[in-house]
Design a protein around this motif. Sequence first.
Motif, mmCIF file in Angstrom:
data_model
loop_
_atom_site.group_PDB
_atom_site.id
_atom_site.type_symbol
_atom_site.label_atom_id
_atom_site.label_comp_id
_atom_site.label_asym_id
_atom_site.label_seq_id
_atom_site.Cartn_x
_atom_site.Cartn_y
_atom_site.Cartn_z
ATOM 1 N N VAL A 174 0.828 -1.203 0.000
ATOM 2 C CA VAL A 174 0.000 0.000 0.000
ATOM 3 C C VAL A 174 0.862 1.252 0.000
ATOM 4 O O VAL A 174 1.950 1.268 0.591
ATOM 5 C CB VAL A 174 -0.948 0.004 1.231
ATOM 6 N N GLU A 175 0.419 2.273 -0.686
ATOM 7 C CA GLU A 175 1.081 3.571 -0.661
ATOM 8 C C GLU A 175 0.026 4.656 -0.438
ATOM 9 O O GLU A 175 -1.139 4.503 -0.831
ATOM 10 C CB GLU A 175 1.864 3.821 -1.954
ATOM 11 N N ILE A 176 0.439 5.737 0.212
ATOM 12 C CA ILE A 176 -0.453 6.854 0.506
ATOM 13 C C ILE A 176 -0.022 8.060 -0.310
ATOM 14 O O ILE A 176 1.156 8.425 -0.313
ATOM 15 C CB ILE A 176 -0.415 7.213 2.005
ATOM 16 N N ILE A 177 -0.978 8.660 -1.001
ATOM 17 C CA ILE A 177 -0.721 9.922 -1.695
ATOM 18 C C ILE A 177 -1.625 10.963 -1.062
ATOM 19 O O ILE A 177 -2.858 10.834 -1.112
ATOM 20 C CB ILE A 177 -1.014 9.828 -3.212
ATOM 21 N N GLU A 178 -1.040 11.963 -0.412
ATOM 22 C CA GLU A 178 -1.858 13.023 0.186
ATOM 23 C C GLU A 178 -1.597 14.321 -0.563
ATOM 24 O O GLU A 178 -0.459 14.621 -0.940
ATOM 25 C CB GLU A 178 -1.603 13.138 1.693
ATOM 26 N N LEU A 179 -2.666 15.076 -0.817
ATOM 27 C CA LEU A 179 -2.585 16.287 -1.619
ATOM 28 C C LEU A 179 -3.218 17.443 -0.849
ATOM 29 O O LEU A 179 -4.365 17.343 -0.397
ATOM 30 C CB LEU A 179 -3.319 16.096 -2.954
ATOM 31 N N ARG A 236 10.755 7.961 -4.268
ATOM 32 C CA ARG A 236 9.847 6.916 -3.779
ATOM 33 C C ARG A 236 9.060 7.351 -2.544
ATOM 34 O O ARG A 236 8.332 6.569 -1.962
ATOM 35 C CB ARG A 236 10.636 5.631 -3.486
ATOM 36 N N GLY A 237 9.227 8.602 -2.137
ATOM 37 C CA GLY A 237 8.445 9.109 -1.012
ATOM 38 C C GLY A 237 9.070 8.794 0.339
ATOM 39 O O GLY A 237 10.135 8.193 0.436
ATOM 40 N N ALA A 238 8.356 9.219 1.371
ATOM 41 C CA ALA A 238 8.805 8.950 2.748
ATOM 42 C C ALA A 238 8.455 7.523 3.137
ATOM 43 O O ALA A 238 7.506 6.940 2.616
ATOM 44 C CB ALA A 238 8.142 9.936 3.704
ATOM 45 N N GLY A 268 7.844 0.600 6.207
ATOM 46 C CA GLY A 268 7.845 -0.130 4.948
ATOM 47 C C GLY A 268 6.843 0.380 3.931
ATOM 48 O O GLY A 268 6.877 -0.022 2.767
ATOM 49 N N MET A 269 5.923 1.266 4.353
ATOM 50 C CA MET A 269 4.945 1.865 3.438
ATOM 51 C C MET A 269 5.474 3.213 2.952
ATOM 52 O O MET A 269 6.189 3.899 3.668
ATOM 53 C CB MET A 269 3.606 2.091 4.162
ATOM 54 N N LYS A 270 5.078 3.603 1.752
ATOM 55 C CA LYS A 270 5.525 4.876 1.190
ATOM 56 C C LYS A 270 4.412 5.923 1.282
ATOM 57 O O LYS A 270 3.237 5.633 1.052
ATOM 58 C CB LYS A 270 5.940 4.703 -0.270
ATOM 59 N N ILE A 271 4.812 7.164 1.625
ATOM 60 C CA ILE A 271 3.884 8.284 1.687
ATOM 61 C C ILE A 271 4.396 9.382 0.755
ATOM 62 O O ILE A 271 5.567 9.772 0.828
ATOM 63 C CB ILE A 271 3.753 8.841 3.111
#
Length: 262
Positions: free
Chosen positions: A146-151, A193-195, A199-202
């Motif tokens: 899973v990855e999180i994209i916040e805008l 690749r984000g923060a 183990g998950m990317k944000i």
Amino acid sequence: MIKVLVAGFKGKMGATATKMVLDHEDFELVGVLDPFEEKNHLNELAEYKGSDVPIFKNKKEVVSVKPDVWIDFTIPAVAYENTRFAIENHISPVVGTTGLTEEQLSELTTLSKELKVGGLIAPNFAVGAVLMMQFAQKAAAYFPDVEIIELHHDNKLDAPSGTALKTAEMMSEVRQKKTQGHQEEKELLAGARGADFDGMKIHSVRLPGLIAHQQVQFGGVGEGLTIRHDSYDRSSFMTGVALGCEKVIHLDKLVYGLENLL
């Protein structure tokens, strides 16, 4: 009637909260706080012509109007001191300012328990956002990839958002531990690749025209699942803020997350 003070009333969220309190039949706005405002009363400002409410420059002066609840939409640099001051003076804080550290949250929670003062710190006051986080937590037990994209708007000061961090924390409670991506993966540009959170990317997006949006994207063998929430207007947060004001005066400690009051 619940007596309410709003700190940071000149910001976009603070202004929306101020108007919500003025319009709410069970709330009385007893003051607003901004150290840089030159006026002394709200009715000196064009948008608040009918509101004879004092504008405080110093938080110590706030005690004089005996508020029950302290709404805080300021900035991370002052939110901790504001919240601590409120608790010490037995004023229940409802805090929407994000960016507080885990250590600060722990200190404030301990203090609230000692003084038996209820309060709420919420990374997001939109009911839909709270549901999005809960749905994401449910899905994470079955989809560890899973990855999180916040805008958010381009004036937001902290990244990742408090909502994204809260979502990641909730998912990590049930998610199978896993570091995502290929083991030989290399970033050609640092941060591509984000923060990383357990183990998950944000990924954080900051652009004008946005308000607050988050997408939690899951991947599985031959399928995907996307859970998304959008706040198109700051009024979407006010139902949660009002609920917080109504509930915190009946608590005996500080809680983190609006879901604790639903």
